[in-house]
Write a protein that holds these residues in place. Structure first.
Motif, PDB file in Angstrom:
ATOM      1  N   TRP A  14       1.242   3.652   1.150  1.00 34.08           N
ATOM      2  CA  TRP A  14       1.251   4.093   2.366  1.00 34.08           C
ATOM      3  C   TRP A  14       1.276   3.115   3.540  1.00 34.08           C
ATOM      4  N   PRO A  19      -8.563   4.298   4.293  1.00 29.41           N
ATOM      5  CA  PRO A  19      -8.523   5.071   3.416  1.00 29.41           C
ATOM      6  C   PRO A  19      -9.718   5.802   2.973  1.00 29.41           C
ATOM      7  N   GLU A  20     -10.028   7.201   2.601  1.00 24.50           N
ATOM      8  CA  GLU A  20     -11.055   7.707   1.859  1.00 24.50           C
ATOM      9  C   GLU A  20     -10.383   8.701   0.962  1.00 24.50           C
ATOM     10  N   LEU A  21     -10.600   8.422  -0.352  1.00 25.01           N
ATOM     11  CA  LEU A  21     -10.295   9.469  -1.302  1.00 25.01           C
ATOM     12  C   LEU A  21     -11.404  10.448  -1.752  1.00 25.01           C
ATOM     13  N   ARG A  30      -7.557  14.351  -2.517  1.00 23.96           N
ATOM     14  CA  ARG A  30      -7.000  14.311  -1.308  1.00 23.96           C
ATOM     15  C   ARG A  30      -7.199  12.643  -0.826  1.00 23.96           C
ATOM     16  N   LEU A  31      -6.286  12.177   0.005  1.00 24.84           N
ATOM     17  CA  LEU A  31      -6.270  10.955   0.667  1.00 24.84           C
ATOM     18  C   LEU A  31      -6.408  11.312   2.113  1.00 24.84           C
ATOM     19  N   TYR A  32      -7.721  10.899   2.695  1.00 23.32           N
ATOM     20  CA  TYR A  32      -7.563  10.807   4.247  1.00 23.32           C
ATOM     21  C   TYR A  32      -7.559   9.436   4.723  1.00 23.32           C
ATOM     22  N   LEU A  33      -6.361   9.256   5.508  1.00 24.05           N
ATOM     23  CA  LEU A  33      -5.703   8.024   5.835  1.00 24.05           C
ATOM     24  C   LEU A  33      -6.000   7.817   7.453  1.00 24.05           C
ATOM     25  N   TYR A  42      -3.209  13.706   2.504  1.00 25.32           N
ATOM     26  CA  TYR A  42      -2.332  13.836   1.661  1.00 25.32           C
ATOM     27  C   TYR A  42      -2.884  14.397   0.383  1.00 25.32           C
ATOM     28  N   LYS A  43      -2.306  15.062  -0.394  1.00 22.51           N
ATOM     29  CA  LYS A  43      -2.761  15.947  -1.604  1.00 22.51           C
ATOM     30  C   LYS A  43      -2.038  15.591  -2.863  1.00 22.51           C
ATOM     31  N   GLY A  48      -2.774  12.104  -9.019  1.00 18.44           N
ATOM     32  CA  GLY A  48      -2.117  10.896  -8.225  1.00 18.44           C
ATOM     33  C   GLY A  48      -0.759  10.366  -8.735  1.00 18.44           C
ATOM     34  N   TRP A  51       2.238  12.658  -4.456  1.00 18.16           N
ATOM     35  CA  TRP A  51       1.452  13.073  -3.328  1.00 18.16           C
ATOM     36  C   TRP A  51       2.311  13.825  -2.150  1.00 18.16           C
TER      37      TRP A  51
END
Length: 85
Positions: A14, A19-21, A30-33, A42-43, A48, A51
């Protein structure tokens, strides 16, 4: 399958961001970027391997953190900075 004791790189990269997973009960990841463009979400439904971008939320600050609440809801926290005047 082993509570993240082992992993392998998927080759997915990315742009810059903080990030926060989060892994949900149904196996969704879910990835919160957080970046200068906002908070990209992102899901992944396949552990993994792939995405998909769900959305970008504007106006969010850096360092997203998730809290899984006892009632099953999830709260998203993030930092903000006051505008310098």
């Amino acid at each position: 399958t082993d509570n993240a004791k082992t992993f392998q790189l998927t080759g997915k990269e990315w742009d810059n961001g903080i990030p926060e997973l989060a892994i949900f009960d149904d196996g969704t990841i879910r990835l919160y970027l957080a970046s200068m463009d906002g908070l990209g979400i992102y899901k992944s439904d396949d552990k993994g391997e792939s995405w998909a971008k769900e959305t970008t939320l504007n106006g969010f600050g850096p360092d997203p953190s998730l809290l899984h609440n006892p009632d099953g809801t999830i709260t998203l926290y993030y930092k903000t900075f006051a505008e310098k005047r």
